[in-house]
Each structure stands twice: as C-alpha cells, then as structure tokens.
Design a protein around this motif. Sequence first.
Motif, PDB file in Angstrom:
ATOM      1  N   ALA A 167      42.819  -2.471  24.412  1.00 60.23           N
ATOM      2  CA  ALA A 167      44.219  -2.853  24.245  1.00 60.23           C
ATOM      3  C   ALA A 167      44.654  -2.408  22.859  1.00 60.23           C
ATOM      4  CB  ALA A 167      44.391  -4.368  24.397  1.00 60.23           C
ATOM      5  N   SER A 168      45.951  -2.235  22.674  1.00 62.42           N
ATOM      6  CA  SER A 168      46.492  -1.777  21.399  1.00 62.42           C
ATOM      7  C   SER A 168      47.558  -2.751  20.905  1.00 62.42           C
ATOM      8  CB  SER A 168      47.120  -0.381  21.544  1.00 62.42           C
ATOM      9  OG  SER A 168      46.168   0.577  21.925  1.00 62.42           O
ATOM     10  N   PRO A 169      47.820  -2.783  19.601  1.00 65.11           N
ATOM     11  CA  PRO A 169      48.862  -3.664  19.059  1.00 65.11           C
ATOM     12  C   PRO A 169      50.256  -3.207  19.496  1.00 65.11           C
ATOM     13  CG  PRO A 169      47.355  -2.905  17.337  1.00 65.11           C
ATOM     14  CD  PRO A 169      47.097  -2.064  18.534  1.00 65.11           C
ATOM     15  N   THR A 199      46.492   3.376  19.389  1.00 60.28           N
ATOM     16  CA  THR A 199      47.719   3.644  20.147  1.00 60.28           C
ATOM     17  C   THR A 199      47.460   3.963  21.616  1.00 60.28           C
ATOM     18  OG1 THR A 199      49.756   4.970  20.197  1.00 60.28           O
ATOM     19  CG2 THR A 199      47.737   6.110  19.584  1.00 60.28           C
ATOM     20  N   ARG A 200      46.217   4.224  21.959  1.00 61.00           N
ATOM     21  CA  ARG A 200      45.883   4.712  23.300  1.00 61.00           C
ATOM     22  C   ARG A 200      46.436   3.824  24.423  1.00 61.00           C
ATOM     23  NH1 ARG A 200      41.833   8.139  24.214  1.00 61.00           N
ATOM     24  NH2 ARG A 200      40.755   7.524  22.287  1.00 61.00           N
ATOM     25  N   PHE A 201      46.469   2.516  24.217  1.00 65.48           N
ATOM     26  CA  PHE A 201      46.819   1.591  25.288  1.00 65.48           C
ATOM     27  C   PHE A 201      48.228   1.025  25.135  1.00 65.48           C
ATOM     28  CE2 PHE A 201      42.253   1.442  24.381  1.00 65.48           C
ATOM     29  CZ  PHE A 201      41.767   1.942  25.574  1.00 65.48           C
ATOM     30  N   GLN A 202      49.032   1.633  24.285  1.00 67.99           N
ATOM     31  CA  GLN A 202      50.414   1.202  24.143  1.00 67.99           C
ATOM     32  C   GLN A 202      51.254   1.692  25.326  1.00 67.99           C
ATOM     33  OE1 GLN A 202      51.176   2.730  20.014  1.00 67.99           O
ATOM     34  NE2 GLN A 202      51.796   0.622  19.601  1.00 67.99           N
ATOM     35  N   ASN A 203      52.424   1.073  25.501  1.00 73.06           N
ATOM     36  CA  ASN A 203      53.349   1.518  26.543  1.00 73.06           C
ATOM     37  C   ASN A 203      54.712   1.813  25.934  1.00 73.06           C
ATOM     38  OD1 ASN A 203      54.821  -0.949  26.326  1.00 73.06           O
ATOM     39  ND2 ASN A 203      53.328  -1.952  27.674  1.00 73.06           N
ATOM     40  N   GLU A 204      55.696   2.054  26.786  1.00 69.92           N
ATOM     41  CA  GLU A 204      57.010   2.502  26.313  1.00 69.92           C
ATOM     42  C   GLU A 204      57.746   1.441  25.499  1.00 69.92           C
ATOM     43  OE1 GLU A 204      57.304   1.032  30.568  1.00 69.92           O
ATOM     44  OE2 GLU A 204      56.036   2.429  29.448  1.00 69.92           O
TER      45      GLU A 204
END
Length: 452
Positions: A167-169, A199-204
């Motif tokens: 997960a990412s911040p 950042t890999r698991f961030q979304n829009e």
Amino acid sequence: MSKILILGFGREGKSTYKHLRKSNPTRLLTIADQNLDIADDEIFANDQNAAFKLGDDYMQNLDEFDVIIKSPGVSLKDFPELLNDERITSQTDLFLQEFGRQMIGITGTKGKSTTTALVYHILKKQSDNVILVGNIGIPPFDLYEKIDEDTKIVAELSSHQLQCAAASPHISVLLNIYQDHLDHYSSYEEYQQCKWNLTRFQNEDDYFIFDADHELLSELWNYAELTRKVYTFSASKPQKQGCYLAGNWIYFNGEKFYDCTEPRYLKGSHNLLNIMAAINVCKICNVDDETIRSGIADFKGLPHRLECVGTYREITFYNDSISTIPEAAIAALKSLENVQTLILGGFDRGIDYLPLVDFLMENPIKNIIFIGEAGKRISNLWVSKILENPQLQNDQINFFDAKNYEEVVDLAFKVTDKNHTCLLSPAASSYDMFKNFEHRGDYFKEKIMSYE
C-alpha cells in the motif's frame, strides 16, 4: 489460528511485539533474530507465550509460519525465495494498510529526514493533530493510540521499510534515488523498486511529488504510466503544477511564492529542493502561505545534517555524518564556504566514488583526511586517475590517513588553518566503527569539543 513470526528484533521489531502483545496478550508470538541474548530481554519476563528462533540460522526453516512481520534491518539478499513470499509483511505495510489515506510518506536516498521534519514542522504550526513517525526514529505502532480519523501522519520511509509494502500513502514524495545500501539488496534495481513502492499502489485520488530534474525518477514515472495527481519540483525549469526555482524565487504553480534571499537555517542549494518538496505537500494540505513561509524561516534542521558544531581554536567544524553517499558530500561542499579540510570514508559498500573524485579534482580541497576501507578506495581511485593522466596531479592537495576518529580530530586541528572550515561529510556508511551515523556524528562532536 495463524502462526506469527517477528523477523528481527531491533527498534521496530520490539515495537511490533509490544503492539501485538497489547491486543493479543495470550497469543503465541515467535521472535527470530541472530542475537542469542534476546530471550533474556526483560520485555519477556512475564510472557509465557513467546517463543524464540535465535542464532545464525534464524532465517532458515520459516515454512511453519503463516505471517512473517519483517523488521527493516533484516536483509533478504541471500534468501531470494522470500522476496515474493506473500506471508511476509512489515510494520510499515500494516500501518499503511490501515492509515494510508491519512499519510504523507517521504523517501529518497538523501534529504528525506530533513524534508520530513520540515513538513511536520510546518503542519504542526497549523494543527496539533499531526504526528511524526517512521525512519526518523519513531516506529509507527508506538503512536498508534494517538491517531484519530483527522490525524495527519507524516512518515519518513526508508527503502528497507518500503520493501514489503503493498500500500502507498495518500501523499507520496520521492526526492531522489542514488546508489546506496547495495550491501542490503541483490542489485541497484531492487533498491529502486523498493523506493518506488512509495507510489506504486496509489490511485487517481492520491498525490505523487517528485523531482522533475532527476533523470531516473522521470524514467521510472514515464515507464510506469501510473495515474494519480502529480506535483513536481525543479531547480532548472518551470513546472505546470508544483514548484520551480528561477533567480532568487521559488514559484508555485507559476506564481512567486518564496524569496530565497530571506533568512533561513537550511543552507545549500540541495535544501532548496527539500523546501520545494515541502511547499508542494503543504499546499496540497491547504496550509496558508504565511504559515509555510514562517515554517521555512524558523526550521532549524536536524543533527548530523550540515550541523555547525562550533568554532574551536578559530576553526569552524561542521558535522554532516548523515552523508553516506558521494552525492551528499558533493552537496555539502557546494553549500559551505571556506572548507579547507574534508573528512572522507568509512564502511565500504561498493558504491561508485568516481563522481566524487572528479568533483574534488575540479574543486580542490587543501586537506583530505581518509578513514576506513571506503577512504582507502577513494584515495586509490584518485591515485589511479593521476597515473592514467599525470596532468591531474595537484601538489596543493594534502592527503592524510587516519585509523580512528581520535586521529581524525587530531589531524583536523593540526592541518586546518585558523578562520577556515573542517567538514565531516564522509560519503560512506559508519558501520565499520559505529552503530550508526548518529553515533559517528556525536562521537566526532564530542572529540572536537573536548580536544586539548
């Protein structure tokens, strides 16, 4: 019931144990670590439900465990079968899974501690409901009970902490990536990918902030083709969304925001990059402009990061023990005037010192004191370059070798002229002689201040 293993029992491993034990007082928890003395720790005095897997083989035969919570200091370099093992998580990963939407995560090979502390300093001016956790010295679980749904969490995250993250911040800041920790990973590429987990698991709906001038970061970004709100910062060119430096001004979204000639404690051009990253974060968090500017002005920085030790015998000493890579030493030299003596070296992790040697040949320092295996390699690299091209020989540069920091300090006082500066910016890890870079910096300061 799943069987849980805490892999590594340093500061974060101990924090994980305390957190799990508080909510699960009777559950079996197994501790794995190389240190045989851990079972005698007083923390286990009244715990009948703790088991141990200690000694040199502590990483072997982990099949019986369903969940493995890895501590940052444990390297998987020699255990490739564990790299993609779904059972392995970490305190950082568990914390991100629960609180990622409230988190500002900051990483980078250099600058992450200063930027994290600066962001926290500014946000704290606006609200008391802000906490600081992570690699800066506070395991996230230690402040677990202080968090409510409105708490902003500012976290410095190392590559080791990000390695197991899934997960990412909500707001991620990636300052830079340089060769480092090559003793911990199987390759430089693996180290890069650990950083990229930020950042890999961030979304829009999330925010990603990075240095637009950093070629590797731009390549990773373009290759990834990820979707999120992007803010950048640059010391060389205008940015559509984010900060850039032009003349003596930092611009935000095309408008003048911060006058760089204003007094501040953070010295050096490299800290302007950290300041721009912090401005981006604080603008996203809707901090008012004057609070941001005042926070930049009165933030005093952190120990061991271009820290002025003081002037002794009319020589000014700086402690930049955080410098563990060539780029950090170069940045320190660019930030200070009148440096006559430079202290280089320490534990050799095999990183490329050619850029540092090239810089010093073009920007000569009168005295260089080498220490440790890294110091020997830098010195040998310098000599090799001169043998290849004798025109590079500069008889105005004096080389000295030291076996320990008593000799370093003694040499520094003897060879540095009055009204000049001596800089400890070793461009190498400290683990050959010290517990960490803080221990090295504190020892250096102690010897300077007590020198007779």
